[in-house]
Design a protein around this motif. Structure first.
Motif, PDB file in Angstrom:
ATOM      1  N   THR A  40       0.860  -1.192   0.000  1.00 47.29           N
ATOM      2  CA  THR A  40       0.000   0.000   0.000  1.00 47.29           C
ATOM      3  C   THR A  40       0.890   1.234   0.000  1.00 47.29           C
ATOM      4  O   THR A  40       2.022   1.198   0.496  1.00 47.29           O
ATOM      5  N   PHE A  41       0.361   2.313  -0.546  1.00 46.67           N
ATOM      6  CA  PHE A  41       1.111   3.574  -0.538  1.00 46.67           C
ATOM      7  C   PHE A  41       0.101   4.715  -0.572  1.00 46.67           C
ATOM      8  O   PHE A  41      -1.113   4.494  -0.532  1.00 46.67           O
ATOM      9  N   THR A  42       0.617   5.931  -0.595  1.00 48.55           N
ATOM     10  CA  THR A  42      -0.260   7.104  -0.579  1.00 48.55           C
ATOM     11  C   THR A  42      -1.299   7.011  -1.700  1.00 48.55           C
ATOM     12  O   THR A  42      -1.016   6.417  -2.750  1.00 48.55           O
ATOM     13  N   PRO A  43      -2.497   7.539  -1.468  1.00 46.59           N
ATOM     14  CA  PRO A  43      -2.928   8.378  -0.348  1.00 46.59           C
ATOM     15  C   PRO A  43      -3.357   7.621   0.900  1.00 46.59           C
ATOM     16  O   PRO A  43      -3.849   8.239   1.850  1.00 46.59           O
ATOM     17  N   ALA A  44      -3.215   6.298   0.924  1.00 45.51           N
ATOM     18  CA  ALA A  44      -3.551   5.549   2.134  1.00 45.51           C
ATOM     19  C   ALA A  44      -2.672   6.031   3.293  1.00 45.51           C
ATOM     20  O   ALA A  44      -1.533   6.469   3.097  1.00 45.51           O
ATOM     21  N   ALA A  96       8.079  -4.392   1.244  1.00 43.86           N
ATOM     22  CA  ALA A  96       7.412  -3.811   2.406  1.00 43.86           C
ATOM     23  C   ALA A  96       6.094  -4.527   2.661  1.00 43.86           C
ATOM     24  O   ALA A  96       5.148  -4.396   1.892  1.00 43.86           O
ATOM     25  N   SER A  97       6.058  -5.311   3.725  1.00 45.46           N
ATOM     26  CA  SER A  97       4.876  -6.083   4.116  1.00 45.46           C
ATOM     27  C   SER A  97       4.335  -6.892   2.937  1.00 45.46           C
ATOM     28  O   SER A  97       3.181  -6.744   2.531  1.00 45.46           O
ATOM     29  N   SER A 132      -0.667   2.470  -5.780  1.00 46.72           N
ATOM     30  CA  SER A 132      -1.167   3.852  -5.810  1.00 46.72           C
ATOM     31  C   SER A 132      -0.013   4.784  -5.492  1.00 46.72           C
ATOM     32  O   SER A 132       1.071   4.342  -5.103  1.00 46.72           O
ATOM     33  N   GLY A 133      -0.255   6.088  -5.651  1.00 45.27           N
ATOM     34  CA  GLY A 133       0.763   7.076  -5.330  1.00 45.27           C
ATOM     35  C   GLY A 133       1.311   7.770  -6.558  1.00 45.27           C
ATOM     36  O   GLY A 133       0.945   7.459  -7.699  1.00 45.27           O
ATOM     37  N   GLY A 188     -10.983   2.768   0.960  1.00 50.38           N
ATOM     38  CA  GLY A 188      -9.836   3.648   0.817  1.00 50.38           C
ATOM     39  C   GLY A 188      -8.497   2.953   0.708  1.00 50.38           C
ATOM     40  O   GLY A 188      -7.459   3.612   0.747  1.00 50.38           O
ATOM     41  N   LEU A 189      -8.510   1.627   0.543  1.00 51.49           N
ATOM     42  CA  LEU A 189      -7.245   0.901   0.454  1.00 51.49           C
ATOM     43  C   LEU A 189      -7.204   0.113  -0.846  1.00 51.49           C
ATOM     44  O   LEU A 189      -8.006  -0.795  -1.055  1.00 51.49           O
ATOM     45  N   ASP A 190      -6.273   0.470  -1.741  1.00 52.04           N
ATOM     46  CA  ASP A 190      -6.075  -0.250  -2.996  1.00 52.04           C
ATOM     47  C   ASP A 190      -4.930  -1.232  -2.843  1.00 52.04           C
ATOM     48  O   ASP A 190      -3.918  -0.958  -2.170  1.00 52.04           O
ATOM     49  N   VAL A 191      -5.071  -2.406  -3.476  1.00 49.66           N
ATOM     50  CA  VAL A 191      -4.007  -3.415  -3.476  1.00 49.66           C
ATOM     51  C   VAL A 191      -3.732  -3.814  -4.915  1.00 49.66           C
ATOM     52  O   VAL A 191      -4.538  -3.586  -5.818  1.00 49.66           O
TER      53      VAL A 191
END
Length: 378
Positions: free
Chosen positions: A9-13, A93-94, A41-42, A68-71
Motif C-alpha cells: 500500500t502507498f499514498t494516499p492511504a 514492504a509487508s 497507488s501514489g 480507501g485501500l487499494d491493493v
C-alpha cells in the motif's frame, strides 16, 4: 544503490506501511541512494531532503471491506519492470500479493531481496472475513518470505510468531521515530483546555479507525468521570464509533505538527489493538513524553515496560483497562513518574539510525548473493 521498494500500500492511504516506506525512502535519498517505490497507488514526490522519489504504479483493485485501500491486482508479472529498474536490492514492504509477484520476478533475475514483516495478515483476514483461513494465509506468507534472502521483523513477538510458522532467516529491525515531531515541548495547554475544560485526564487513541484497532473497547473509559477520551484518526469505523462513544472528542485525521501537538498534549495514550507487529504510535507517544497503556501482546511488549514508562493490559476486559487509567487519574505522582521515563526509553531510535541498520542488511544480502549464497524461490 538503486533500491526497488515494493509497497503493498502507498499514498494516499495512511497506515504504518506507508509511513515506514516514506521514512526509509527519504533517508535513503538523503544519503545519495535512489529509492524507487513500486506500489498500487501514489505519485512521484519530493522527499524531506529535497530529492524526488519516483513512484511506479501497477494495476490495482480496491480491497473488499476496507474502504480507501487499494491493493495490487493478483497475477502481475513484474519481471519486465524490475529488469528495467535494475535495482541493486529489492525491498519488500509487508509483502503479500504484490510482494509475491516481486519475489518471483527477483528470483528470475537473480536480484537480492529483503522482506519487511509489518502486518499480521492472518489476523487481518480473520477480522475482515476475507473467506480464507489462517493455514492458507500462512502458507502463502511462507512462500513469499522464504523466497526472500532475509526477513526483517520489528519485534521479538513477531520473531517468535514467524519462527513457529517456519519462516526464516530472520533479523530484528525496529522502526525509527521522529524525535523532533514527537517532543514533549509540543504540549499545548490551550489545546488541552479546549478539550478538557475541567482539567480532566486527557486520554487518547491515535490511529486508523478500523476493526483491528478495537477502539470500541474504550467505551467504558469514555464514560468514566474525570476522564476525557480523544480519538485522533479516521477510517471506516468512525461513524459507528462516534455513536458508541458520544462523549469522546474526535479530531479526524491529523498530520505533521498538528499530530505532534495532539500526541504531546495527551496525559495517557491507550492502544487496545491486539494484532500489532510493532505499534509505531506507541513509540511516538513515548517519545512525546506520554505514558502508554497497551495490550500485552505483539510489538508493544518491546516498547512498554510495565510500571516504568506505561502499563500493560493483560486480559482484554475493557473495564479493567478503564480501571488502570483511573489509577493514573487518581495518582498524578505515579503518572508523572511514568511520563518522565517515557521519552528516554525510545528517543535514541531515530530513522537515521534504523536506516543505517537497514543498509547493513542490504549489503549483507548483496554480498551473500555475490558469494554464491542465493536462495531459491519456493
Amino acid at each position: 544503490m538503486r533500491i526497488a521498494m515494493i509497497a503493498e500500500t502507498f499514498t494516499p492511504a495512511v497506515n504504518g506501511v506507508v509511513n515506514s516506506v516514506r521514512q526509509v525512502a527519504d533517508q535513503l535519498a538523503a544519503r545519495g541512494h535512489r529509492p524507487i517505490v513500486v506500489a498500487p497507488s501514489g505519485a512521484d514526490y519530493r522527499s524531506a531532503c529535497g530529492r524526488t522519489v519516483e513512484v511506479v504504479t501497477v494495476p490495482a483493485v480496491a480491497l473488499p471491506g476496507y474502504r480507501g485501500l487499494d491493493v495490487a491486482r493478483p497475477g502481475l508479472d513484474l519481471r519486465g519492470l524490475l529488469a528495467d529498474l535494475a535495482p541493486d536490492v529489492v525491498h519488500l514492504a509487508s509483502p503479500a500479493v504484490l510482494g509475491r509477484a516481486a519475489t518471483t520476478a527477483a528470483a528470475a533475475l537473480a536480484l537480492p531481496t529483503v522482506a519487511i514483516w509489518q502486518t499480521d495478515l492472518s489476523s487481518f483476514a480473520r477480522r475482515y472475513h476475507l473467506g480464507v483461513g489462517a493455514p492458507f494465509v500462512w502458507s502463502r506468507l511462507r512462500r513469499v518470505h522464504n523466497a526472500a534472502d532475509l526477513t526483517l521483523v520489528p519485534s521479538s513477538a513477531s520473531a517468535r510468531q514467524l519462527r513457529r510458522q517456519g519462516i526464516g532467516p530472520l533479523a530484528l529491525w525496529q522502526r525509527g521515530v521522529d524525535r523532533d515531531l514527537f517532543d514533549p515541548r509540543r504540549r499545548d495547554d490551550a489545546w488541552r483546555r479546549g478539550i478538557a475544560p475541567h482539567d480532566e485526564l486527557v486520554v487518547g487513541f491515535v490511529g486508523r479507525l478500523a476493526a483491528e484497532k478495537r477502539v470500541h473497547l474504550l467505551a467504558p473509559l469514555a464514560r468514566t468521570p474525570g476522564v476525557r477520551v480523544v480519538i485522533v484518526g479516521d477510517g471506516p469505523r468512525r461513524p459507528a464509533l462516534q455513536r458508541l462513544l458520544p462523549a469522546a472528542h474526535f479530531t479526524g485525521q491529523l498530520t505533521g505538527r498538528e499530530l505532534g501537538r495532539a500526541v504531546a498534549s495527551l496525559d495517557v495514550l491507550v492502544h487496545p489493538g491486539a494484532d500489532e507487529t510493532f505499534c509505531q504510535v506507541v513509540q511516538e507517544a513515548l517519545c512525546a513524553g506520554v505514558p502508554v497503556v497497551a495490550t500485552a501482546s505483539g510489538g508493544p511488549l518491546d516498547l512498554v515496560r510495565h510500571g516504568h514508562n506505561g502499563l500493560l493490559w493483560t486480559d482484554g476486559d475493557p473495564t479493567l483497562l478503564a480501571a488502570q487509567v483511573v489509577g493514573l487519574r487518581d495518582d498524578r505522582a505515579a503518572l508523572a513518574a511514568l511520563a518522565a521515563r517515557a521519552r528516554p526509553s525510545v528517543v535514541h531510535r531515530t530513522w537515521a539510525r534504523v536506516t543505517d541498520e537497514l543498509l547493513g542488511h542490504y549489503h549483507r544480502v548483496i554480498e551473500h548473493r555475490g558469494t554464491g549464497g542465493a536462495r531459491r524461490a519456493s
